[in-house]
Design an enzyme around this catalytic site. Sequence first.
Site, PDB file in Angstrom:
ATOM      1  CB  ALA A   1     -75.715 -17.636 -35.432  1.00 56.40           C
ATOM      2  CG  HIS A   2     -74.488 -11.474 -33.923  1.00 51.83           C
ATOM      3  ND1 HIS A   2     -73.311 -12.162 -33.756  1.00 51.83           N
ATOM      4  CD2 HIS A   2     -74.131 -10.205 -34.246  1.00 51.83           C
ATOM      5  CE1 HIS A   2     -72.294 -11.346 -33.956  1.00 51.83           C
ATOM      6  NE2 HIS A   2     -72.755 -10.155 -34.268  1.00 51.83           N
ATOM      7  NE  ARG A   3     -69.952 -10.726 -37.997  1.00 48.81           N
ATOM      8  CZ  ARG A   3     -69.480  -9.488 -37.858  1.00 48.81           C
ATOM      9  NH1 ARG A   3     -70.066  -8.493 -38.496  1.00 48.81           N
ATOM     10  NH2 ARG A   3     -68.441  -9.249 -37.095  1.00 48.81           N
TER      11      ARG A   3
ATOM     12  CG  ASP B   1     -72.635 -14.940 -36.988  1.00 52.43           C
ATOM     13  OD1 ASP B   1     -72.423 -14.576 -35.815  1.00 52.43           O
ATOM     14  OD2 ASP B   1     -73.768 -14.891 -37.515  1.00 52.43           O
TER      15      ASP B   1
ATOM     16  CB  SER C   1     -80.586 -14.123 -33.520  1.00 53.95           C
ATOM     17  OG  SER C   1     -79.474 -13.319 -33.864  1.00 53.95           O
TER      18      SER C   1
END
Length: 359
Positions: free
Chosen positions: A204-206, A280, A242
């Site tokens: 998850a980084h967006r 993501d 993140s």
Amino acid sequence: MKISIVVGTRPEIIKMSPVIRECEKLKLDYFILHTGQHYSYTMDRVFFEQLDLPSPKYNLDVGSGSHAEQTGKILTGIEKILLKEKPDVVLVQGDTNTVLAGALAASKLHIKVGHVEAGLRSYDRNMPEEINRVLADHCSDFLFAPTEKSRQMLLKEGISDEKIFVTGNTIVDAVFQNLKLADKKMQVLDELELKKQEYFLLTAHRQENVDDKDRFEGILKGLKQLVEEYDIPAIYPIHPRSRKQLEGFDLEIDGIKLMDPLDFLGFLQLEKNAKVVLTDSGGVQEETCILDTPCVTLRDNTERPETIDVGSNILAGTIPKNIVDCVSAMSDSNKKWDNPFGDGKTGKRIIKILREVME
């Protein structure tokens, strides 16, 4: 014909690697320009070495910053190099600020632009990547669409059919070329004490997820419930940005094992052997599809609808109950589906097309 290959992030290096290898094989006149959008070349050097790629001729080391600041630095740096080198065509890949700046700098200098992975659309303008990919497509001369669906999206936007080439996606080449190498060289599962099909993998980084406390918290709560329900670990290779957001929001990570980002070969092993991958990332949606690993996408839309169509992927958003339900559905799914992204010869196809149209 002289080719400039522009990359700025690790996914771009991975997806351009088949094109670079084909240039090397054919002994073409080309050079690599690394913008350093995410990491300096010093930090990315291991990626080039591990994938057996030549070092970039130029490194801009622009680093992080606001979208305008970063794009402006890249644009200025690329322009100077293009004026010096005078390539016939500039190749960019994907949807980063590097892609937008590279395409814009080249088109302003009347240098031909080839966009690898053209025609992807989420139709969500809140995503900076969506703006980048749309603008890059519309100032490109050669649009290398990974699928027929991508081609149709470009045609609907008024782009001439003669500019569009359905080539497949270079990620298939990259996975095929590097999977055997990963299995030989890497023992990530042993190092992390993991068993095949007995762990969840999260990426998850967006910006729309990790910059929003409620969405980020929803993802982590969903994963915590999965760990408790299935009694297996969850692994989260977390990007520095993140991690910074996670700490700034003071979010709990009960049951989730955080680790530094992995190199591509190690990450391939984790993807291949996970029970389910939650992500993501657009690229991870593709990779899991190729590797026959079920994927749950932590977004409300995707620019990879082909993965939904073939059954390798499902959209969950970030509400914990939806995440748990979607993982349950994908855990019970048939893990064999058709790969919609090509035959692993996309890099060769792109170079063949360029040689035919440019020479």
